[in-house]
Write a protein that holds these residues in place. Structure first.
Motif, PDB file in Angstrom:
ATOM      1  N   ARG A 189      -9.796  -2.959  -0.906  1.00 47.54           N
ATOM      2  CA  ARG A 189      -9.024  -3.765   0.043  1.00 47.54           C
ATOM      3  C   ARG A 189      -9.466  -5.225  -0.014  1.00 47.54           C
ATOM      4  NH1 ARG A 189      -6.344  -0.015  -0.560  1.00 47.54           N
ATOM      5  NH2 ARG A 189      -5.466   1.410   0.997  1.00 47.54           N
TER       6      ARG A 189
ATOM      7  N   ILE B 193       0.866  -1.179   0.000  1.00 50.83           N
ATOM      8  CA  ILE B 193       0.000   0.000   0.000  1.00 50.83           C
ATOM      9  C   ILE B 193       0.897   1.222   0.000  1.00 50.83           C
ATOM     10  CG2 ILE B 193      -1.668   1.365   1.330  1.00 50.83           C
ATOM     11  CD1 ILE B 193      -2.755  -1.285   2.439  1.00 50.83           C
TER      12      ILE B 193
ATOM     13  N   LEU C 265      -3.390   0.182  -3.400  1.00 51.08           N
ATOM     14  CA  LEU C 265      -2.934  -1.189  -3.177  1.00 51.08           C
ATOM     15  C   LEU C 265      -2.408  -1.769  -4.491  1.00 51.08           C
ATOM     16  CD1 LEU C 265      -2.850  -3.822  -1.388  1.00 51.08           C
ATOM     17  CD2 LEU C 265      -5.161  -4.279  -2.266  1.00 51.08           C
TER      18      LEU C 265
END
Length: 351
Positions: free
Chosen positions: A249, A108, A264
């Motif tokens: 996520r 991340i 991400l």
């Protein structure tokens, strides 16, 4: 084997320190003549009017300022993309801003286009001995209002044009406020119109045509992808890079680090980015080439991107977890798939 030995030691450092240390080590090995040059040439592949020795490239972000080209050029890449660079230097977001997710082979980041500015990047490029295919990825400064973003992209395009093999327009980073708004139909139509006009003028004044590609986000629905594809076709853009990092996520939501903001990358992004490549391929119908990036950590991942419609691929996070040997592993396998009576595929290590 050597990278797998050193990786636990590198992972004891914070991610930004490990990043700087690794690149500095490659630079030093290059200066001392201790880093062998790996050359992996496939059957020549023409994409965006450029001839690529092999389809495995370095994604933007690893060498933001073009400071490590000579070392990176020795690792076997078919092309290298540097940046994202902005017209003026900027520090990016406050640290910590880079986080490993080792349970998922992911990262991340919320770096925020930290770079030394386009003029410094150009100095670094001109001082480098690298003569391979060079992509330069450009963005806007964080404090440039979104309705003036085109000014920054035009500045960047004008400055890097003569030094780049191709230029990438980054409108998809999640770490610059409102940047992704430039992917909306009206904003993108206006931006591409201005960039295409500038490209045509620069082509005449420099006596060479430098392709311009657009890098898009993975967090788009099918209707948005169709709209973007239509605009790429309308403005006769030269390429599209799919994709940048994701705000999703999915796959890591159960991990504490998932609470960190930012984009991400890595394995959890693979399927999302491949789906975007596949959708773009369907809408573009081979009229505009696609560079696939996102979650490639093996030969199978690379082949999946190509099967979905990508002409080339790029690596970044996979290098963090598997080391530079991943470049050779993937490139050799992809080159082997191209072998034919007319092929000139070969791999060698020199120096």
């Amino acid at each position: 084997m050597s990278y797998q030995f050193f990786r636990p030691l590198l992972f004891q450092l914070n991610p930004e320190s490990a990043h700087r240390f690794s690149l500095a080590a490659l630079d030093q090995l290059t200066r001392l003549g201790l880093l062998p040059r790996t050359v992996i040439d496939c059957q020549p592949q023409n994409v965006m009017g450029l001839t690529f020795p092999n389809p495995v490239g370095l994604a933007a972000g690893l060498d933001k300022n073009g400071e490590h080209l000579d070392a990176l050029a020795r690792l076997g890449f078919g092309f290298i993309e540097i940046g994202t660079v902005t017209p003026r230097p900027q520090p990016g977001n406050p640290a910590p801003r880079l986080f490993r997710v080792p349970e998922a082979n992911a990262i991340i980041n919320r770096l925020g286009f930290n770079n030394h500015g386009v003029d410094r990047l150009i100095e670094n490029v001109t001082q480098s001995s690298y003569r391979g295919i060079l992509g330069i990825n450009i963005g806007k400064n964080f404090d440039t209002p979104i309705d003036r973003a085109a000014d920054d992209y035009l500045t960047g395009l004008h400055k890097v044009y003569r030094y780049a093999s191709y230029v990438t327009i980054n409108i998809s980073s999640p770490n610059t406020k409102n940047l992704r708004d430039l992917q909306s139909t009206g904003a993108l139509d206006r931006l591409l119109n201005q960039l295409k006009s500038a490209q045509q003028e620069l082509s005449q004044s420099h006596g060479k045509y430098v392709p311009v590609a657009v890098k898009i986000a993975p967090d788009l629905d099918t209707a948005q992808i169709e709209s973007i594809a239509a605009l790429l076709l309308k403005h006769r853009m030269d390429g599209v890079i799919a994709t940048n990092t994701t705000l999703s996520r999915e796959g890591i939501a159960h991990l504490p680090v998932a609470q960190e903001s930012g984009g991400l990358s890595g394995a959890p992004l693979k399927q999302r980015s491949t789906t975007i490549v596949q959708q773009l391929h369907g809408f573009l119908q081979n009229a505009i080439p696609i560079i696939g990036v996102g979650g490639i950590q093996s030969v199978a991942d690379a082949k999946e991107k190509l099967a979905a419609g990508a002409s080339l691929i790029q690596l970044y996070t996979g290098l963090i977890y598997h080391g530079p040997g991943l470049i050779r592993t993937i490139a050799q396998e992809l080159c082997a798939d191209q072998i034919s009576p007319s092929s000139n595929s070969h791999e060698s290590t020199t120096d």
